[in-house]
Design a protein around this motif. Sequence first.
Motif, PDB file in Angstrom:
ATOM      1  N   TRP A 266      24.137 -25.983  28.661  1.00  0.00           N
ATOM      2  CA  TRP A 266      22.898 -25.223  28.510  1.00  0.00           C
ATOM      3  C   TRP A 266      23.109 -24.067  27.516  1.00  0.00           C
ATOM      4  O   TRP A 266      22.274 -23.800  26.658  1.00  0.00           O
ATOM      5  CB  TRP A 266      22.455 -24.689  29.873  1.00  0.00           C
ATOM      6  CG  TRP A 266      21.156 -23.954  29.876  1.00  0.00           C
ATOM      7  CD1 TRP A 266      20.980 -22.597  29.971  1.00  0.00           C
ATOM      8  CD2 TRP A 266      19.834 -24.514  29.802  1.00  0.00           C
ATOM      9  NE1 TRP A 266      19.647 -22.286  29.956  1.00  0.00           N
ATOM     10  CE2 TRP A 266      18.918 -23.447  29.855  1.00  0.00           C
ATOM     11  CE3 TRP A 266      19.353 -25.820  29.694  1.00  0.00           C
ATOM     12  CZ2 TRP A 266      17.541 -23.634  29.801  1.00  0.00           C
ATOM     13  CZ3 TRP A 266      17.983 -26.018  29.643  1.00  0.00           C
ATOM     14  CH2 TRP A 266      17.091 -24.941  29.693  1.00  0.00           C
TER      15      TRP A 266
ATOM     16  N   GLU B  49      26.616 -22.164  32.387  1.00  0.00           N
ATOM     17  CA  GLU B  49      26.493 -23.606  32.186  1.00  0.00           C
ATOM     18  C   GLU B  49      26.781 -23.920  30.721  1.00  0.00           C
ATOM     19  O   GLU B  49      25.933 -23.674  29.847  1.00  0.00           O
ATOM     20  CB  GLU B  49      25.096 -24.094  32.572  1.00  0.00           C
ATOM     21  CG  GLU B  49      24.719 -23.867  34.026  1.00  0.00           C
ATOM     22  CD  GLU B  49      25.489 -24.774  34.964  1.00  0.00           C
ATOM     23  OE1 GLU B  49      26.071 -25.773  34.478  1.00  0.00           O
ATOM     24  OE2 GLU B  49      25.522 -24.487  36.172  1.00  0.00           O
TER      25      GLU B  49
ATOM     26  N   TYR C 108      13.662 -37.572  39.798  1.00  0.00           N
ATOM     27  CA  TYR C 108      12.715 -36.482  39.599  1.00  0.00           C
ATOM     28  C   TYR C 108      11.532 -36.970  38.775  1.00  0.00           C
ATOM     29  O   TYR C 108      11.595 -38.005  38.109  1.00  0.00           O
ATOM     30  CB  TYR C 108      13.372 -35.248  38.975  1.00  0.00           C
ATOM     31  CG  TYR C 108      14.194 -35.503  37.717  1.00  0.00           C
ATOM     32  CD1 TYR C 108      13.611 -35.456  36.453  1.00  0.00           C
ATOM     33  CD2 TYR C 108      15.567 -35.749  37.810  1.00  0.00           C
ATOM     34  CE1 TYR C 108      14.369 -35.663  35.311  1.00  0.00           C
ATOM     35  CE2 TYR C 108      16.326 -35.957  36.670  1.00  0.00           C
ATOM     36  CZ  TYR C 108      15.726 -35.911  35.423  1.00  0.00           C
ATOM     37  OH  TYR C 108      16.474 -36.116  34.295  1.00  0.00           O
TER      38      TYR C 108
ATOM     39  N   ARG D 217      16.515 -17.116  35.919  1.00  0.00           N
ATOM     40  CA  ARG D 217      17.574 -18.075  36.220  1.00  0.00           C
ATOM     41  C   ARG D 217      17.997 -18.860  34.991  1.00  0.00           C
ATOM     42  O   ARG D 217      19.192 -19.107  34.762  1.00  0.00           O
ATOM     43  CB  ARG D 217      17.100 -19.031  37.328  1.00  0.00           C
ATOM     44  CG  ARG D 217      18.152 -20.037  37.763  1.00  0.00           C
ATOM     45  CD  ARG D 217      19.380 -19.345  38.316  1.00  0.00           C
ATOM     46  NE  ARG D 217      20.507 -20.267  38.418  1.00  0.00           N
ATOM     47  CZ  ARG D 217      21.770 -19.933  38.237  1.00  0.00           C
ATOM     48  NH1 ARG D 217      22.089 -18.681  37.927  1.00  0.00           N
ATOM     49  NH2 ARG D 217      22.733 -20.834  38.347  1.00  0.00           N
TER      50      ARG D 217
ATOM     51  N   ALA E  52      15.619 -25.617  41.327  1.00  0.00           N
ATOM     52  CA  ALA E  52      16.299 -25.854  42.600  1.00  0.00           C
ATOM     53  C   ALA E  52      17.039 -24.590  43.058  1.00  0.00           C
ATOM     54  O   ALA E  52      17.045 -24.256  44.244  1.00  0.00           O
ATOM     55  CB  ALA E  52      17.277 -27.018  42.467  1.00  0.00           C
ATOM     56  N   ASP E  53      17.631 -23.879  42.099  1.00  0.00           N
ATOM     57  CA  ASP E  53      18.360 -22.657  42.432  1.00  0.00           C
ATOM     58  C   ASP E  53      17.425 -21.568  42.952  1.00  0.00           C
ATOM     59  O   ASP E  53      17.720 -20.915  43.954  1.00  0.00           O
ATOM     60  CB  ASP E  53      19.114 -22.146  41.199  1.00  0.00           C
ATOM     61  CG  ASP E  53      20.284 -23.033  40.809  1.00  0.00           C
ATOM     62  OD1 ASP E  53      20.700 -23.867  41.640  1.00  0.00           O
ATOM     63  OD2 ASP E  53      20.774 -22.895  39.667  1.00  0.00           O
TER      64      ASP E  53
ATOM     65  N   GLU F  29      16.554 -31.329  32.607  1.00  0.00           N
ATOM     66  CA  GLU F  29      17.526 -31.210  33.689  1.00  0.00           C
ATOM     67  C   GLU F  29      17.880 -29.747  33.945  1.00  0.00           C
ATOM     68  O   GLU F  29      18.105 -29.342  35.097  1.00  0.00           O
ATOM     69  CB  GLU F  29      18.768 -32.029  33.356  1.00  0.00           C
ATOM     70  CG  GLU F  29      18.507 -33.532  33.403  1.00  0.00           C
ATOM     71  CD  GLU F  29      19.659 -34.367  32.858  1.00  0.00           C
ATOM     72  OE1 GLU F  29      20.685 -33.753  32.447  1.00  0.00           O
ATOM     73  OE2 GLU F  29      19.538 -35.602  32.831  1.00  0.00           O
ATOM     74  N   GLY F  30      17.908 -28.926  32.889  1.00  0.00           N
ATOM     75  CA  GLY F  30      18.146 -27.501  33.063  1.00  0.00           C
ATOM     76  C   GLY F  30      17.016 -26.830  33.818  1.00  0.00           C
ATOM     77  O   GLY F  30      17.248 -25.992  34.709  1.00  0.00           O
TER      78      GLY F  30
ATOM     79  N   LEU G  15      15.032 -28.326  35.907  1.00  0.00           N
ATOM     80  CA  LEU G  15      15.124 -28.843  37.268  1.00  0.00           C
ATOM     81  C   LEU G  15      16.188 -28.094  38.067  1.00  0.00           C
ATOM     82  O   LEU G  15      15.959 -27.690  39.219  1.00  0.00           O
ATOM     83  CB  LEU G  15      15.439 -30.336  37.226  1.00  0.00           C
ATOM     84  CG  LEU G  15      15.457 -31.082  38.554  1.00  0.00           C
ATOM     85  CD1 LEU G  15      14.049 -31.249  39.091  1.00  0.00           C
ATOM     86  CD2 LEU G  15      16.125 -32.450  38.368  1.00  0.00           C
ATOM     87  N   GLN G  16      17.344 -27.881  37.460  1.00  0.00           N
ATOM     88  CA  GLN G  16      18.422 -27.166  38.143  1.00  0.00           C
ATOM     89  C   GLN G  16      18.014 -25.724  38.442  1.00  0.00           C
ATOM     90  O   GLN G  16      18.243 -25.216  39.545  1.00  0.00           O
ATOM     91  CB  GLN G  16      19.688 -27.178  37.286  1.00  0.00           C
ATOM     92  CG  GLN G  16      20.834 -26.380  37.899  1.00  0.00           C
ATOM     93  CD  GLN G  16      22.056 -26.342  37.004  1.00  0.00           C
ATOM     94  OE1 GLN G  16      22.274 -27.250  36.198  1.00  0.00           O
ATOM     95  NE2 GLN G  16      22.863 -25.297  37.141  1.00  0.00           N
TER      96      GLN G  16
ATOM     97  N   MET H 163      21.785 -18.966  33.366  1.00  0.00           N
ATOM     98  CA  MET H 163      22.522 -20.216  33.172  1.00  0.00           C
ATOM     99  C   MET H 163      23.217 -20.284  31.821  1.00  0.00           C
ATOM    100  O   MET H 163      24.204 -21.016  31.659  1.00  0.00           O
ATOM    101  CB  MET H 163      21.568 -21.409  33.337  1.00  0.00           C
ATOM    102  CG  MET H 163      21.192 -21.710  34.775  1.00  0.00           C
ATOM    103  SD  MET H 163      19.803 -22.887  34.923  1.00  0.00           S
ATOM    104  CE  MET H 163      20.352 -24.243  33.880  1.00  0.00           C
TER     105      MET H 163
END
Length: 237
Positions: A80, A77, A203, A69, A44-45, A37-38, A40-41, A73
Amino acid sequence: MRAASIRPRPDQIAELTRGLRLPLPEISSLHLNIIAEGLLQAFADIRAQAPVTVASGTEAEVTALLEARLNAMIEVEPLWGQLVLCVARRKESVSFDGSHLEKRPDLSIYLSNRNRSFPLITEAKIIDSAASKTESLYCDNGIRRFVEGEYAWGNREAFMIAYIRDGSSIGTKLTPFLSNAGSRSPPGYLVETLPVAKGSESYDLASSTHGRNFLYSSGLKDISEPGSISIWHLWLP
């Protein structure tokens, strides 16, 4: 590395693995899902901030953005930041017997609760059939490196990321390709289980299992075989 210098180096492996029993314990599925998920995020960023590079840049250009990135994070985050110490791109590492001292996986993810000598290795590949970047290349230059002990040889798991530019998915491309490879004798890429979906249906994430065709150095007490490796595949459109 010159052919003359490609030779096992047990002293390197002995020092790297001092006090360890390999392979290391499994990383929990919960933590692997958080890492997915990290990733993926972060993707996306960077896609939002640098859409042209993500859509048409080289693998190195996209992965460099992703590395930056992911490290950023850590500061913003909390989950993370608790799990990940840092992420390094093309960090030199050693093959299973020390024959190669300068292997450079795309990303090394250093986890807070893991030995620093064995980060979670992540390989990245572009999938774009028009540019001859196919699932075959993904497996030959990705999965094979884990099977043969070039990368992640002390771990039980690894990640592969695909930057998708032609609409491919794990189900339409990777699974049929591995199914065909696994039907051979011996199985191609030492396939043991085909990709199984993980996480959310929103996803494209799955894991496959592969045997490994090397043995640990005889200098590692009471250990000879690495066992299977679970490869988590995250395909990013």
